[in-house]
Design an enzyme around this catalytic site. Structure first.
Site, mmCIF file in Angstrom:
data_model
loop_
_atom_site.group_PDB
_atom_site.id
_atom_site.type_symbol
_atom_site.label_atom_id
_atom_site.label_comp_id
_atom_site.label_asym_id
_atom_site.label_seq_id
_atom_site.Cartn_x
_atom_site.Cartn_y
_atom_site.Cartn_z
ATOM 1 N N PHE A 196 -11.290 -6.828 14.538
ATOM 2 C CA PHE A 196 -10.266 -7.330 13.634
ATOM 3 C C PHE A 196 -9.923 -6.277 12.581
ATOM 4 O O PHE A 196 -10.803 -5.746 11.915
ATOM 5 C CB PHE A 196 -10.759 -8.629 12.960
ATOM 6 C CG PHE A 196 -9.755 -9.187 11.989
ATOM 7 C CD1 PHE A 196 -8.528 -9.660 12.431
ATOM 8 C CD2 PHE A 196 -10.018 -9.221 10.629
ATOM 9 C CE1 PHE A 196 -7.590 -10.162 11.544
ATOM 10 C CE2 PHE A 196 -9.091 -9.728 9.733
ATOM 11 C CZ PHE A 196 -7.870 -10.193 10.192
ATOM 12 N N GLN A 197 -8.656 -5.989 12.466
ATOM 13 C CA GLN A 197 -8.136 -5.006 11.516
ATOM 14 C C GLN A 197 -8.718 -3.605 11.689
ATOM 15 O O GLN A 197 -8.864 -2.859 10.731
ATOM 16 C CB GLN A 197 -8.313 -5.490 10.072
ATOM 17 C CG GLN A 197 -7.481 -6.739 9.804
ATOM 18 C CD GLN A 197 -7.361 -7.086 8.337
ATOM 19 O OE1 GLN A 197 -8.242 -6.799 7.544
ATOM 20 N NE2 GLN A 197 -6.250 -7.722 7.980
ATOM 21 N N MET A 212 24.464 8.280 0.711
ATOM 22 C CA MET A 212 24.401 9.597 1.336
ATOM 23 C C MET A 212 24.718 9.506 2.824
ATOM 24 O O MET A 212 25.353 10.397 3.389
ATOM 25 C CB MET A 212 23.019 10.222 1.117
ATOM 26 C CG MET A 212 22.919 11.661 1.581
ATOM 27 S SD MET A 212 24.175 12.708 0.804
ATOM 28 C CE MET A 212 23.231 13.430 -0.541
ATOM 29 N N LYS A 256 -17.408 -0.317 6.548
ATOM 30 C CA LYS A 256 -17.905 -1.358 5.664
ATOM 31 C C LYS A 256 -19.412 -1.202 5.422
ATOM 32 O O LYS A 256 -19.889 -1.318 4.285
ATOM 33 C CB LYS A 256 -17.593 -2.730 6.280
ATOM 34 C CG LYS A 256 -17.682 -3.860 5.290
ATOM 35 C CD LYS A 256 -17.044 -5.132 5.836
ATOM 36 C CE LYS A 256 -17.145 -6.222 4.774
ATOM 37 N NZ LYS A 256 -16.581 -7.499 5.240
ATOM 38 N N GLU A 312 0.807 -1.224 0.000
ATOM 39 C CA GLU A 312 0.000 0.000 0.000
ATOM 40 C C GLU A 312 0.842 1.276 0.000
ATOM 41 O O GLU A 312 0.398 2.322 -0.466
ATOM 42 C CB GLU A 312 -0.962 0.008 1.187
ATOM 43 C CG GLU A 312 -2.087 -1.027 1.089
ATOM 44 C CD GLU A 312 -1.683 -2.392 1.641
ATOM 45 O OE1 GLU A 312 -0.495 -2.603 1.934
ATOM 46 O OE2 GLU A 312 -2.585 -3.250 1.783
HETATM 47 C C1 LIG Z 1 12.784 5.544 4.400
HETATM 48 C C2 LIG Z 1 14.091 6.175 4.670
HETATM 49 N N1 LIG Z 1 14.950 5.598 5.543
HETATM 50 C C3 LIG Z 1 16.158 6.162 5.793
HETATM 51 C C4 LIG Z 1 16.515 7.316 5.173
HETATM 52 C C5 LIG Z 1 17.877 7.959 5.463
HETATM 53 N N2 LIG Z 1 18.690 8.003 4.256
HETATM 54 C C6 LIG Z 1 18.825 9.107 3.483
HETATM 55 S S1 LIG Z 1 19.776 8.880 2.160
HETATM 56 C C7 LIG Z 1 20.074 7.278 2.577
HETATM 57 C C8 LIG Z 1 20.966 6.413 1.756
HETATM 58 C C9 LIG Z 1 20.419 6.113 0.436
HETATM 59 O O1 LIG Z 1 21.182 5.090 -0.131
HETATM 60 P P1 LIG Z 1 20.918 4.587 -1.590
HETATM 61 O O2 LIG Z 1 19.474 4.323 -1.789
HETATM 62 O O3 LIG Z 1 21.829 3.453 -1.893
HETATM 63 O O4 LIG Z 1 21.281 5.852 -2.483
HETATM 64 P P2 LIG Z 1 22.674 6.637 -2.625
HETATM 65 O O5 LIG Z 1 22.740 7.654 -1.547
HETATM 66 O O6 LIG Z 1 23.762 5.611 -2.509
HETATM 67 O O7 LIG Z 1 22.586 7.254 -3.970
HETATM 68 C C10 LIG Z 1 19.415 6.949 3.761
HETATM 69 C C11 LIG Z 1 19.519 5.639 4.431
HETATM 70 C C12 LIG Z 1 15.591 7.896 4.288
HETATM 71 N N3 LIG Z 1 15.818 9.057 3.663
HETATM 72 N N4 LIG Z 1 14.403 7.301 4.042
#
Ligand SMILES: Cc1ncc(C[n+]2csc(CCOP(=O)(O)OP(=O)(O)O)c2C)c(N)n1
Lengths: 181, 573
Positions: B114-115, B477, B164, B52
């Site tokens: 439920f749910q 990042m 529902k 979802e």
């Molecule tokens: C749902 C979620 N969890 C954690 C983060 C923290 N976060 C920001 S950038 C990043 C790394 C992203 O890694 P990747 O998808 O491999 O992309 P890259 O930076 O290597 O291009 C994370 C973990 C986030 N933005 N969103």
């Protein structure tokens, strides 16, 4: 600085949560919040006091307006208004003290609403500092229990409920706009 | 008006059709089953998602690609709570979506049935507004209001939770096409005359003005007006991440992106400005850096539809609260053209050694950098109508830096919430909204794995979506932050990945792996020529860093630049 808002909302389920949740989410601390009916069944009225500086106060107003169920917001902090709080104070009043307590109550124009063998319950309505004053002088006798409603407020003079229920998204008045920015 | 007796479920679809909905993204379950049962009588196409969260991002991608309202459907409880991330994403980026959830029978509400989840309570702080509908007779009015609220004013997500029994029981259906009566809702504010006059005075008296172009330009459809305004006044334009595409990248007055990963000269320009014209942007902390030192010599004019944004982060001198397009229409006839060549020349000088530091201009070391991939992708797609949908991380910033967006709605990205897992599903929504456009997903190896189950949706719906995985073997990042601020302690950021190309094949998607610079363009061509979806696993330099960078909390002009040592030695590596 303590700001006092009068907020008119649609009388719908969940509106109180929406308003309270907004303050929580935006990290503003509510000092007092009261809700009640108005002369119109579809409109409820809240009095909210919040500690906020000038800019925060304007943003609170603007954020309140973002809630779909909020009809009108008035910051009456610097407006002529009638502001009331209601308190019930249960004070220890043994035989010796009883007449003193009764005397103090009458000086403050408070009413005795319950009498028990060693306590009196006093009801007082008024501005907050008046209630604080009574509380102060009763404390030495022993305040056993107290409840306060939080403040309700009404601007002096013209009525606002009409403005709250007649304004629609389409025809916002100048006044509403300046309220919201 | 004639009325018909219909079930709440049928009323729902009928109302969606009348709102112009042709596609919804959803996932069934017990509490929404009556609605699914009634779907067969509707012209609406339902796309079965795999999670979802995906449905909400698809609705969001659809909305951002088309400017229309996107719709997601889920069952109660776990179905509804799975939508939360997508709703919050739409909320922070002002994206108009309507989420429809089933709820347990109205008699069961509050019983921990439920749910059962109080989804209106859960989503209260992350929706523009939400509704609990307990009677079939409320369905039509609620849908009408929800769409109106979602798309008007500052757009945002609206959730409708329908019990529902409200779906099953019947009511007289009577469609009221009139604007809904919402006495407390005021989306059409407009500035006062006095404020216009003040703004014009500031504009005409400024020597070093800059336009800060945000997402609001695209939402209000004010691209032409902004262009007119910039050209007529000779004022240069810096863009926020979500503003990219609002002003053509190739325009001589375009400075490029500002903020944390904006170009150094853009941020310096803002710091030296004497007037900022904020067009539909909200001075997010990723854009301003330290507020105490932000554009401290500049007056600020803020054109913004949401009054609550005024003075929220940055104190402004003149607020113009209203729809950007309308406000610019008022301003345009009164702006005077002023010679700004001195200011523009001094900005040119600020560019300094930026080109020298650009990884693009370094001698080919045989290494594949993400910037190469993005730049080649841009070259090969610039002549066709393209929508790039990015995920969150380094690749997102490289996309913003190296893909030159000329048109609005050609970049879709999660700016406000920074939601990993956004790209793949949002691209599905974008492709559904704009089937004629070439849609590219640019996604990190981390974020891709958060919602890759939607590959199945792509295949089932026969959607031509191209996927470029920027695979650096890291949560890039975060690794970068660890590199700068945590002494290279790469805690929990290295990724052991599956073979993405094989994974793509397993879904029946044409897939390939690319690790050399010379293979990038041919792989993009192959993807463009192939009928169906294509996945390209780009194995890029593992420890590359996004430069420049403003550290969180630092001043906008205090940027970390690509170290000159690397500039000198990169060629020999
Ligand atoms: C749902 C979620 N969890 C954690 C983060 C923290 N976060 C920001 S950038 C990043 C790394 C992203 O890694 P990747 O998808 O491999 O992309 P890259 O930076 O290597 O291009 C994370 C973990 C986030 N933005 N969103």
């Amino acid at each position: 600085m303590l700001n006092t808002y009068v907020v008119y909302v649609e009388n719908k389920p969940g509106v109180l949560t929406r308003v309270a949740s907004l303050f929580r989410r935006r990290a503003f601390n509510i000092d007092s919040l009261t809700v009640g009916r108005t002369e119109k069944p579809e409109v409820s009225r809240m009095t909210i006091t919040v500690d906020a500086d000038h800019d925060q106060a304007r943003r609170i107003e603007a954020n309140l307006y973002k809630l779909v169920n909020v009809l009108l917001v008035e910051n009456i902090t610097n407006q002529p208004a009638i502001i009331r709080d209601l308190a019930m104070i249960k004070v220890a009043a043994t035989h010796d003290a009883r007449s003193h307590v009764l005397e103090l109550a009458s000086v403050f124009r408070a009413r005795v609403v319950d009498v028990a063998p060693d306590s009196l319950t006093i009801e007082i309505t008024g501005a907050e500092d008046k209630i604080d004053g009574l509380l102060e002088v009763l404390r030495p006798y022993g305040v056993l229990e107290m409840v306060r409603t939080g403040i309700v407020a009404m601007r002096r003079g013209k009525s606002s409920t009409t403005a709250a229920t007649t304004s629609t998204g389409a025809d916002v008045t100048e006044e509403d706009v300046s309220h919201s920015v | 008006m004639t009325t018909k007796n219909m079930t709440g479920a049928s009323i729902l679809w009928e109302c969606l059709e009348r709102e112009g909905v042709t596609t919804v993204f959803g996932y069934p379950g017990g509490a929404i089953l009556p609605a699914y049962d009634a779907l067969k009588g509707s012209k609406i196409h339902h796309i079965l998602v795999r999670h979802e969260q995906g449905a909400t991002h698809m609705a969001d991608g659809y909305a951002r690609a088309s400017g229309k309202v996107g719709v997601a459907v889920a069952t109660s409880g776990p179905g509804a709570t799975n939508m939360v991330t997508g709703i919050a994403t739409a909320m922070l980026d002002s994206s108009p979506i309507v989420c429809i959830t089933g709820q347990v029978g109205s008699k069961l509400i509050g019983s921990d049935a439920f749910q059962e989840t109080d989804i209106t309570g859960v989503t209260l702080p992350i929706t523009k507004h939400n509704y609990l509908v307990t009677h079939a007779s409320e369905v039509a009015r609620t849908v009408r209001e929800a769409f109106y609220v979602a798309r008007s004013g500052r757009p945002g997500p609206v959730l409708i939770d329908i019990t529902k029994d409200a779906q099953q029981t019947t009511a007289e259906f009577d469609w009221d096409a009139a604007k809904p009566q919402l006495p407390g809702y005021r989306p059409d504010l407009s500035p006062e005359k006095k404020e216009y006059e003040q703004a014009l005075e500031l504009i005409h008296n400024s020597k070093r003005p800059v336009i800060l172009a945000g997402h609001g330009i695209i939402i209000s459809g004010a691209m032409n007006e902004v262009r007119d305004f910039a050209e007529r006044t000779g004022i240069p334009v810096a863009l926020t991440l979500l503003g990219l595409g609002a002003f053509p990248a190739s325009h001589p007055l375009n400075l490029g992106m500002m903020g944390m990963h904006g170009e150094a000269w853009v941020n310096h320009t803002i710091q030296e400005a004497d007037l900022l014209l904020a067009f539909g942007m909200r001075f997010d902390d990723r854009v301003t850096g330290n507020l105490k030192t932000y554009a401290s010599n500049a007056k600020k004019i803020h054109i913004e539809i949401d009054p609550a944004e005024i003075n929220k982060n940055v104190k402004v001198d003149v607020p113009l609260v209203g729809d950007l397009r309308e406000v610019l229409h008022e301003l345009l006839p009164h702006v005077e053209s002023i010679d700004r060549s001195e200011w523009l020349d001094s900005i040119d000088k600020l560019k300094g050694d930026a080109a020298v530091r650009d990884i693009q201009n370094l001698p080919d070391s045989g290494h594949l950098y993400a910037a190469h991939v993005i730049n080649d992708l841009w070259r090969e797609t610039r002549d066709v109508e393209t929508v790039v949908v990015t995920d969150v991380g380094q690749h997102q910033m490289w996309e913003a830096q190296y893909y030159k967006h000329e048109k609005a709605r050609s970049l879709i990205t999660s700016g406000g919430l920074g939601t990993m897992g956004f790209a793949l599903p949002a691209a599905i929504g974008a492709k559904v909204a704009r089937p004629e456009a070439e849609v590219w997903v640019v996604v990190g190896d981390g974020g891709f794995q958060m919602t890759l189950c939607e590959l199945a949706t792509i295949v089932q719906e026969k959607l031509k979506v191209n996927i470029a995985i920027i695979n650096n073997g890291f949560l890039g990042m975060v690794r970068q932050w660890q590199e700068f601020f945590y002494e290279r302690n790469y805690a929990a950021t290295p990724l052991l990945n599956p073979d993405f190309a094989k994974l793509g094949e397993a879904y029946g998607i044409k897939s390939m792996t690319v690790s050399g610079r010379s293979q990038v363009v041919p792989s993009v061509h192959q993807a463009q020529q192939h009928d169906g979806p294509v996945l390209i696993n780009f194995r890029v330099e593992q420890e590359d860093t996004v430069y420049p960078m403003v550290a969180a909390g630092a001043s906008l002009h205090e940027m970390i630049r690509r170290p000159s040592k690397i500039v000198e030695t990169a060629g020999d590596e």
